[in-house]
Design an enzyme around this catalytic site. Structure first.
Site, PDB file in Angstrom:
ATOM      1  NE  ARG A  15       3.883  -2.650  12.749  1.00 50.26           N
ATOM      2  CZ  ARG A  15       5.131  -3.074  12.838  1.00 50.26           C
ATOM      3  NH1 ARG A  15       5.533  -4.116  12.191  1.00 50.26           N
ATOM      4  NH2 ARG A  15       5.985  -2.400  13.576  1.00 50.26           N
ATOM      5  NE  ARG A  22       8.399  -3.230   4.941  1.00 48.30           N
ATOM      6  CZ  ARG A  22       7.188  -2.756   5.201  1.00 48.30           C
ATOM      7  NH1 ARG A  22       6.535  -2.086   4.281  1.00 48.30           N
ATOM      8  NH2 ARG A  22       6.613  -2.963   6.362  1.00 48.30           N
ATOM      9  NE  ARG A  52      -2.317   0.628  11.085  1.00 48.13           N
ATOM     10  CZ  ARG A  52      -1.220   0.953  10.414  1.00 48.13           C
ATOM     11  NH1 ARG A  52      -1.220   1.995   9.617  1.00 48.13           N
ATOM     12  NH2 ARG A  52      -0.154   0.234  10.545  1.00 48.13           N
ATOM     13  CE  LYS A  58      -0.993  -0.043   4.936  1.00 48.49           C
ATOM     14  NZ  LYS A  58      -0.084   1.023   5.381  1.00 48.49           N
ATOM     15  NE  ARG A  74       9.470  -0.639   7.808  1.00 47.11           N
ATOM     16  CZ  ARG A  74       8.272  -0.225   7.407  1.00 47.11           C
ATOM     17  NH1 ARG A  74       8.112   0.327   6.231  1.00 47.11           N
ATOM     18  NH2 ARG A  74       7.237  -0.374   8.184  1.00 47.11           N
TER      19      ARG A  74
END
Ligand code: AMP
Length: 198
Positions: free
Chosen positions: A146, A129, A92, A17, A135
């Site tokens: 999450r 990723r 959210r 996204k 990250r």
């Protein structure tokens, strides 16, 4: 035709996204506003806001609705968002949907893009990723947290928006260009296109 483009992109972590949101915003000439990016930038810069949200985001929990809402409201009040915007990562949960309704005038949102990606695929993308971008909020535990928060709290916002008839569900598996084209086609079908230059 003049059309506003007040958009939200929704999808689980790893759905792409952020990438697609930035592409669509660029194509439409509107700012992409990512609450996750705002938090990450503040954490990196060591601001008081960053200090406040560091542990929360690292654990994969959600920052409070009040704090996040204030950030979004202030950002939407800036001049460049007057002609439209694309929100990525907000709202959210259902409470944030109500808050956002309050920030917008009666016209509300024009479209909500749901990026649909199977769980296995998003897990695989996230692992990649985390490795590529280093990250620190992408630990296995935080990712799992999450995804379950997404299923429990975020997915229900789509029902609210579906009732308003503004959700476009897009297959998020394919090449970047294919997915961008699917989204722009769906938006064009709603009359949402880049305004002609004047
Ligand atoms: P994201 O990049 O959208 O996955 O966001 C990264 C992290 O920032 C999330 O895991 C949350 O801790 C926090 N965050 C981003 N957007 C929101 C939001 N709308 N409400 C609460 N927390 C958020």
């Amino acid at each position: 035709m003049t059309s506003t483009a007040r958009l939200v992109i929704v999808g689980p972590q790893g759905s792409g996204k952020g990438t697609q949101g930035a592409r669509i915003a660029e194509a439409l000439g509107i700012p992409a506003i990512s609450t996750g990016d705002v938090f990450r930038a503040n954490i990196k810069a060591g601001t008081p806001l960053g200090e406040q949200v560091k542990a929360i985001t690292a654990a994969g929990n959600l920052v409070s609705d009040e704090l996040t809402g204030r950030i979004v409201r202030d950002r939407l009040a800036q001049d460049d968002a007057a002609g439209g915007f694309l929100l990525d990562g907000y709202p959210r949960n259902v409470r944030q949907v109500e808050d956002l309704d309050g920030f917008l005038d009666a016209a509300g949102l024009d479209a909500v893009i749901e990026l649909s990606v199977p769980r296995d695929e998003s897990m695989a993308r996230l692992a990649l990723r985390a490795k590529e971008q280093g990250r620190t909020d992408d630990t296995d535990e935080a990712i799992a947290k999450r995804l379950s928060i997404y299923e429990r709290e975020t997915a229900p916002i789509l029902d609210v928006y579906r009732e308003r008839g503004i959700v476009d569900t897009i297959d998020g598996v394919g090449s970047l260009d294919e997915i961008t084209a699917r989204i722009t086609d769906a938006l064009a079908a709603r009359g949402i296109t880049r305004p002609a230059a004047v």
